[in-house]
Write a protein that holds these residues in place. Structure first.
Motif, PDB file in Angstrom:
ATOM      1  N   CYS B  89      -9.348  -1.858   2.409  1.00 48.75           N
ATOM      2  CA  CYS B  89      -8.405  -1.007   1.423  1.00 48.75           C
ATOM      3  C   CYS B  89      -7.675  -0.812   0.274  1.00 48.75           C
ATOM      4  CB  CYS B  89      -7.582  -2.153   0.275  1.00 48.75           C
ATOM      5  SG  CYS B  89      -6.437  -2.449  -0.426  1.00 48.75           S
ATOM      6  N   PRO B 290      -7.149  -5.970   5.312  1.00 48.60           N
ATOM      7  CA  PRO B 290      -5.981  -5.498   4.657  1.00 48.60           C
ATOM      8  C   PRO B 290      -4.829  -5.338   5.412  1.00 48.60           C
ATOM      9  CG  PRO B 290      -7.304  -3.662   4.944  1.00 48.60           C
ATOM     10  CD  PRO B 290      -7.870  -4.766   4.504  1.00 48.60           C
ATOM     11  N   ARG B 294      -1.184  -7.479   4.186  1.00 51.10           N
ATOM     12  CA  ARG B 294      -0.016  -6.241   3.268  1.00 51.10           C
ATOM     13  C   ARG B 294       1.337  -6.678   4.044  1.00 51.10           C
ATOM     14  NH1 ARG B 294      -2.438  -1.029   5.141  1.00 51.10           N
ATOM     15  NH2 ARG B 294      -3.376  -0.947   3.376  1.00 51.10           N
ATOM     16  N   SER B 308      -6.924  -8.650   0.350  1.00 50.87           N
ATOM     17  CA  SER B 308      -7.809  -8.300   1.410  1.00 50.87           C
ATOM     18  C   SER B 308      -8.876  -8.815   0.915  1.00 50.87           C
ATOM     19  CB  SER B 308      -7.822  -6.872   0.419  1.00 50.87           C
ATOM     20  OG  SER B 308      -6.789  -5.910   0.889  1.00 50.87           O
TER      21      SER B 308
END
Lengths: 258, 358
Positions: B89, B290, B294, B308
């Protein structure tokens, strides 16, 4: 407030962009930096904010060399809005809160939220404050980054072509807010701008940058048919409409042809 | 003078509560997957027994399996997955590259080189003195771990030093990473070429990634590294939020971008090197975790980093469980499973338009 003396700057291995540029400006004004592409306007803005470090000369904020200030101190005094603002998967409110970054200790306090709210209200962003900024139009985004800059509570606002790629309504909307901020909050606004008529309408101080130096510097009287021809290489006429001066560019090629 | 609460901030706080709820949900899912992974295996252990062991009130044969085999393994998966997730991340953030992960700065190839060096060159010495059947057990695992760690760190140091020659822009870092990773993997290949079959097999087996044969003290070391990284990243979350809006904008907001980038890379590299030196190379978890979260939490690093981490822990727990039960009692290499499960998932995210550069 901001004073620059004999600034010289060159990008690595290149000819100097700025050769000898000087200015001095106080709070409450809106200064337009004018000149051709590559004249060094944006570079000068970055030198003021120490994103670039000039090789010669000195820039002071309230008599203090900007190079002696930490990044945090600079950010508490100056806000910078770059020309091509990067978008991100942050909401409008997050982005405005980012303006509180230089003032933050460990996290956000109630004061930070209050200031963010004020900045959002001032630019009328309430309706889309929870939208992601990578989904906004150019005009909306420009207002969001202006709100972020206001949330920094700066004394100097540095704007790099804030009206580029905006429609007519938004160009005037953004510049109106900018000039209002300069007057009401007693800030110094330094704005790089290409549209001479927008500059004449909303700015009160002007600097023509030519060949890496200050060509002319002062109030709107410096914008004359001669100075415009010299700096921009175009033939222009300046008309007076009511109390306002308007620049009209004449097309020499057409004249010659006709 | 106190002002009445303003609607803007209130609305935002409600929005943020949604993200916190998502994090809490993810934490619950991770806990559930953790318990499931302890229950499932070549012989299944009922839920009651697992909970009994967890709360220290159980006896019998199964508790031995749970306590000595399953728990350390699943705990390793959580620590490693969490670590790789948060590192991926942050690396994607500071390098402005959606494909970045700990492998980008050469941690994987550097560690593989170090491990190969330990097994082939150092291990060779101890084997020649052992005439009674040259087995791999004569190599001290801590020597392999140490060499892998040194390899990973030295590869990263060279990459960062090289990129500082001209500038430490994200582009140069990634390019230097590609070049150095290839150099290290070439060196590993040459070493393998001159080694005997048993040692080559040992090197290859090491690169598969292995969550078994980890002791509690190893988990503690990895846990400490991951925790330190998490704390460092968390303190920098507003810096990462600023950096994703552009380098110059971040500087204008008072962020020393160069220092934050280099420090974050250094912390990531050390934590990743610690992890990789114990468990070998585990692909894809750091890259994909990630992207997976997201779309739910956006790119606000205050929430993206922990999300993450939890997603990474879940992914690795699921992969390892699958590796253990798919063709039980044979345990498949977990590094291959993360890639095998990760690749289609990654493609799905790409084609759903879920990959965002920042």
């Amino acid at each position: 407030m901001i004073r620059a003396e004999h600034i010289r700057f060159a990008y690595r291995g290149m000819e100097a962009v700025l050769k000898d540029l000087s200015m001095s400006e106080t709070a409450g004004h809106c200064l337009a930096l004018l000149g051709n592409n590559g004249a060094g306007k944006s570079t000068f803005l970055k030198c003021i904010n120490r994103i670039h470090s000039q090789q010669g000369g000195v820039i002071t904020l309230e008599e203090k060399d900007v190079r002696s200030l930490s990044r945090g101190e600079l950010a508490r005094n100056m806000a910078y809005v770059e020309q091509h603002t990067g978008t991100s998967r942050l909401t409008v409110y997050d982005t405005v809160l980012l303006g509180r970054k230089p003032h933050m200790k460990l996290g956000l306090g109630p004061e930070d939220y209050r200031i963010a709210d004020e900045a959002i209200a001032r630019l009328h962003l309430e309706d889309f404050q929870l939208r992601y900024v990578d989904e906004l139009s150019g005009g909306e985004l420009q207002k969001v980054v202006l709100a972020r800059a206001l949330a920094q509570q700066p004394r100097v606002l540095l704007l790099d072509e804030p009206t580029a790629s905006l429609d007519l309504y938004n160009q005037h909307e953004v510049m109106r807010i900018v000039s209002e901020i300069a007057r009401e909050d007693n800030l110094l606004v330094i704005v790089v701008i290409h549209d001479l008529n927008l500059a004449l309408q909303y700015c009160d101080r002007f600097m023509l940058i030519h060949r890496g130096g200050t060509y002319l510097y002062g109030d709107s009287a410096i914008l004359t048919e001669d100075s415009i021809r010299e700096v921009y290489g175009v033939k222009a006429a300046i008309l007076t409409v009511g109390s306002r001066r308007v620049v009209i560019v004449e097309n020499e090629q057409m004249e010659q042809g006709g | 003078m106190p002002r009445p609460p303003i609607q803007g901030a209130e609305q935002y706080r409600t929005f943020i509560r949604g993200k916190k709820r998502f994090l809490a949900g993810l934490l619950l899912i991770t806990a559930a997957v953790f318990i499931l992974s302890v229950m499932l295996g070549s012989s299944n252990v009922p839920l009651g027994k697992v909970l009994g062991v967890l709360f220290g009130r159980a006896e019998g044969k199964e508790t031995v399996i749970v306590r000595n085999l399953r728990l350390p393994r699943s705990a390793t998966a959580v620590v490693v997955g969490l670590g790789l997730g948060i590192i991926g991340c942050v690396m994607q953030g500071v390098l402005h590259n959606p494909l970045a992960s700990s492998g980008t700065v050469g941690v994987s190839q550097g560690a593989a080189f170090g491990a190969a060096f330990a097994i082939i060159v150092l291990g060779g010495g101890s084997m020649s003195s052992n005439t009674a059947g040259a087995t791999l057990s004569v190599i001290d695992p801590s020597v392999v771990s140490t060499c892998a760690f040194v390899g990973a760190i030295s590869c990263t140091v060279v990459i960062v030093a090289l990129s500082r020659f001209r500038s430490s822009s994200p582009g140069t870092l990634i390019l230097a990473g590609v070049a150095l990773s290839n150099l290290f993997s070439a060196a590993t290949t040459i070493m393998q070429y001159f080694a005997d079959d048993v040692k080559v097999a040992a090197v290859v087996y090491w690169t598969f990634g292995n969550l078994g044969s980890i002791f509690w003290k190893d988990i503690l070391i990895m846990g400490a590294a991951v925790l330190l990284a998490l704390v460092f990243f968390w303190f920098n979350s507003w810096n990462y939020n600023a950096i994703q809006s552009g380098e110059d904008t971040a500087k204008g907001l008072g962020v020393n971008t160069k220092r934050v980038t280099i420090a974050s890379m250094a912390v990531s590299a050390v934590a990743a090197a610690v992890i990789v030196s114990f468990v070998g190379i585990i692909n894809f978890v750091g890259l994909i975790a990630p992207h997976l979260v997201r779309r739910f939490v956006g790119s606000d690093y205050r929430y993206l980093i922990p999300a993450s981490g939890l997603a990474g822990a879940c992914l690795l727990l699921l992969s390892d469980t699958f590796a253990r039960i798919a063709v039980a009692p044979i345990v498949l290499p977990v590094g291959a499973i993360t890639s095998a499960l990760g690749a289609p998932l990654f493609l799905w995210i790409v084609f759903k338009g879920g990959i965002r550069r920042k």
